[in-house]
Design a protein around this motif. Structure first.
Motif, PDB file in Angstrom:
ATOM      1  N   GLN A   1       0.852  -1.209   0.000  1.00 39.88           N
ATOM      2  CA  GLN A   1       0.000   0.000   0.000  1.00 39.88           C
ATOM      3  C   GLN A   1       0.880   1.248   0.000  1.00 39.88           C
ATOM      4  OE1 GLN A   1      -3.481   0.149   0.489  1.00 39.88           O
ATOM      5  NE2 GLN A   1      -4.047  -1.879   1.228  1.00 39.88           N
ATOM      6  N   ILE A   2       1.924   1.225   0.840  1.00 42.91           N
ATOM      7  CA  ILE A   2       2.825   2.388   0.944  1.00 42.91           C
ATOM      8  C   ILE A   2       3.560   2.616  -0.382  1.00 42.91           C
ATOM      9  CG2 ILE A   2       4.947   3.240   2.065  1.00 42.91           C
ATOM     10  CD1 ILE A   2       3.959   1.795   4.640  1.00 42.91           C
ATOM     11  N   TYR A   3       4.068   1.523  -0.978  1.00 41.66           N
ATOM     12  CA  TYR A   3       4.865   1.678  -2.204  1.00 41.66           C
ATOM     13  C   TYR A   3       3.996   2.192  -3.354  1.00 41.66           C
ATOM     14  CZ  TYR A   3       7.789  -1.377   0.590  1.00 41.66           C
ATOM     15  OH  TYR A   3       8.493  -1.933   1.618  1.00 41.66           O
ATOM     16  N   VAL A   4       2.772   1.657  -3.460  1.00 38.69           N
ATOM     17  CA  VAL A   4       1.899   2.084  -4.561  1.00 38.69           C
ATOM     18  C   VAL A   4       1.518   3.559  -4.372  1.00 38.69           C
ATOM     19  CG1 VAL A   4      -0.384   1.759  -5.605  1.00 38.69           C
ATOM     20  CG2 VAL A   4       1.081  -0.217  -5.166  1.00 38.69           C
ATOM     21  N   ALA A   5       1.213   3.942  -3.137  1.00 36.88           N
ATOM     22  CA  ALA A   5       0.875   5.352  -2.872  1.00 36.88           C
ATOM     23  C   ALA A   5       2.058   6.240  -3.266  1.00 36.88           C
ATOM     24  CB  ALA A   5       0.526   5.544  -1.397  1.00 36.88           C
ATOM     25  N   GLY A   6       3.282   5.801  -2.933  1.00 37.76           N
ATOM     26  CA  GLY A   6       4.490   6.560  -3.270  1.00 37.76           C
ATOM     27  C   GLY A   6       4.644   6.708  -4.781  1.00 37.76           C
ATOM     28  N   LYS A   7       4.344   5.643  -5.513  1.00 37.76           N
ATOM     29  CA  LYS A   7       4.478   5.682  -6.978  1.00 37.76           C
ATOM     30  C   LYS A   7       3.528   6.717  -7.573  1.00 37.76           C
ATOM     31  CE  LYS A   7       6.032   0.898  -7.095  1.00 37.76           C
ATOM     32  NZ  LYS A   7       5.864  -0.501  -7.466  1.00 37.76           N
ATOM     33  N   HIS A   8       2.334   6.813  -7.019  1.00 35.02           N
ATOM     34  CA  HIS A   8       1.373   7.794  -7.557  1.00 35.02           C
ATOM     35  C   HIS A   8       1.738   9.219  -7.134  1.00 35.02           C
ATOM     36  CE1 HIS A   8      -1.160   4.992  -9.646  1.00 35.02           C
ATOM     37  NE2 HIS A   8      -1.041   4.168  -8.617  1.00 35.02           N
ATOM     38  N   ARG A   9       2.319   9.365  -5.955  1.00 35.60           N
ATOM     39  CA  ARG A   9       2.812  10.698  -5.551  1.00 35.60           C
ATOM     40  C   ARG A   9       3.905  11.163  -6.509  1.00 35.60           C
ATOM     41  NH1 ARG A   9       2.905   9.008  -0.324  1.00 35.60           N
ATOM     42  NH2 ARG A   9       5.150   8.630  -0.391  1.00 35.60           N
ATOM     43  N   ASP A  10       4.808  10.243  -6.857  1.00 41.91           N
ATOM     44  CA  ASP A  10       5.888  10.572  -7.791  1.00 41.91           C
ATOM     45  C   ASP A  10       5.325  10.996  -9.148  1.00 41.91           C
ATOM     46  OD1 ASP A  10       7.751   9.853  -5.880  1.00 41.91           O
ATOM     47  OD2 ASP A  10       8.095   7.859  -6.704  1.00 41.91           O
TER      48      ASP A  10
ATOM     49  N   ALA B   1       2.495  12.450  -9.799  1.00 42.41           N
ATOM     50  CA  ALA B   1       1.967  13.819  -9.713  1.00 42.41           C
ATOM     51  C   ALA B   1       3.128  14.817  -9.778  1.00 42.41           C
ATOM     52  CB  ALA B   1       1.175  13.980  -8.424  1.00 42.41           C
ATOM     53  N   GLU B   2       4.242  14.459  -9.131  1.00 42.03           N
ATOM     54  CA  GLU B   2       5.401  15.357  -9.081  1.00 42.03           C
ATOM     55  C   GLU B   2       5.966  15.649 -10.474  1.00 42.03           C
ATOM     56  OE1 GLU B   2       8.066  13.849  -6.007  1.00 42.03           O
ATOM     57  OE2 GLU B   2       9.672  15.052  -6.881  1.00 42.03           O
TER      58      GLU B   2
END
Ligand SMILES: Nc1nc2c(c(=O)[nH]1)N[C@@H](CN(C=O)c1ccc(C(=O)N[C@@H](CCC(=O)O)C(=O)O)cc1)CN2
Length: 283
Positions: free
Chosen positions: A47-56, A58-59
């Protein structure tokens, strides 16, 4: 000795700055890269890794397509999600987050991904291309490791490398990358059947620990001055427990922090594969 920090967060930030420009150039030509993720179940790490991938995403301006399925999803449900992403023009590349729940056939699902949209570089066709040393999306963690070593000027050519762990996402494919003519390292791939792990690690100029066993690599196993990369992401009491004992810092020449080392590089190289897939469309 106090090891030089192989800062994955800072290096990933440089890669993402370059990707941001390439995404802007693609958009000017009418193409918006889109990353899809398929996450099955509620594994806290995933869950954490997938959320991080989507944050990236957006960046750097990449569009996000997120498909989350319950742990009870069957093979046909995941296949349907994959078929949809294969057909979606908005998705230039996607991944199926691993590990999948045990009742699912991981290999069959990975094979179902359109190789042209394989953002992980883990489809058998793309791994086969890597074996043949022809152009293909590269597996993200191994590619990130090679770029991190290059960023800090750690010599790879002629180096003895001990890779600990033979999983497909890291160990096995890293061996393929490091033995290409462009890298020319000598790799020993260690695993649970290796007889004297310490002896192999002690010989290595570069150690990559990707076994998923907390603190497997101890200070007395490391050659003074060696570069040590910790890929371990076990979770103990909610915190990341790496494969490398903390006091390895006293003997290593270079060391990745964990978190902040290999993880951010994995995510940056995933974005890079998505951007490259979009650029390939325009060629
Ligand atoms: N489809 C894939 N699944 C998995 C892969 C993969 O490459 N493709 N690798 C690993 C996990 N992984 C990628 O998804 C991954 C691991 C760690 C990180 C990361 O950014 N870690 C942060 C810490 C985050 C935290 O707080 O836990 C860091 O190291 O700083 C990103 C991706 C298995 N599955």
């Amino acid at each position: 000795m106090s090891a030089v920090k192989l800062d994955g967060k800072a290096t990933a930030a440089k890669i993402k700055a370059d990707l941001k420009n390439r995404v802007a150039a693609l958009k000017e030509r009418g193409v918006t890269p889109g990353l899809g993720t398929v996450l099955v179940g509620d594994d806290p790490g995933s869950q954490i890794y997938v959320a991080g991938k989507h944050r990236d995403c957006a960046e750097v301006g990449i569009a996000s397509i997120r498909v989350d399925l319950p742990a009870t999803a069957g093979q046909a449900d995941v296949e349907a999600a994959i078929d949809e992403l294969n057909a979606s023009p908005a998705c230039t590349g996607y991944i199926v987050q691993l590990p999948l729940p045990k009742h699912l056939d991981t290999m069959a699902l990975l094979e179902r991904i359109d190789p042209a949209k394989d953002a992980d570089g883990l489809h058998p066709v793309n791994l086969g291309r890597l074996v043949h040393m022809v152009d293909a999306p590269l597996p993200c963690t191994p590619h990130g490791i090679v770029l991190l070593l290059q960023e800090y000027g750690v010599p790879i050519k002629g180096a003895e490398v001990a890779v600990v762990g033979r999983g497909i996402t890291v160990g096995r494919s890293l061996g393929l990358l490091l033995t290409r003519r462009s890298e020319n390292a000598t790799v020993t791939l260690c695993h649970t059947g290796t007889q004297d792990l310490a002896a192999h690690v002690r010989r290595a100029d570069i150690v990559v620990a990707a076994a998923g066993v907390p603190e497997l690599i101890k200070k007395d196993m490391v050659k003074p001055g060696a570069a040590v990369l910790d890929v371990g992401v076990s979770r103990v009491a909610g915190k990341i427990a790496g494969d490398v004992a903390l006091d390895v810092e006293d003997v290593a020449g270079y060391l990745t922090p964990n978190p902040g080392g290999v993880g951010p590089m994995t995510r940056a190289l995933l974005l890079s594969n998505v951007v490259e897939a979009a650029e390939r469309r325009l060629r």
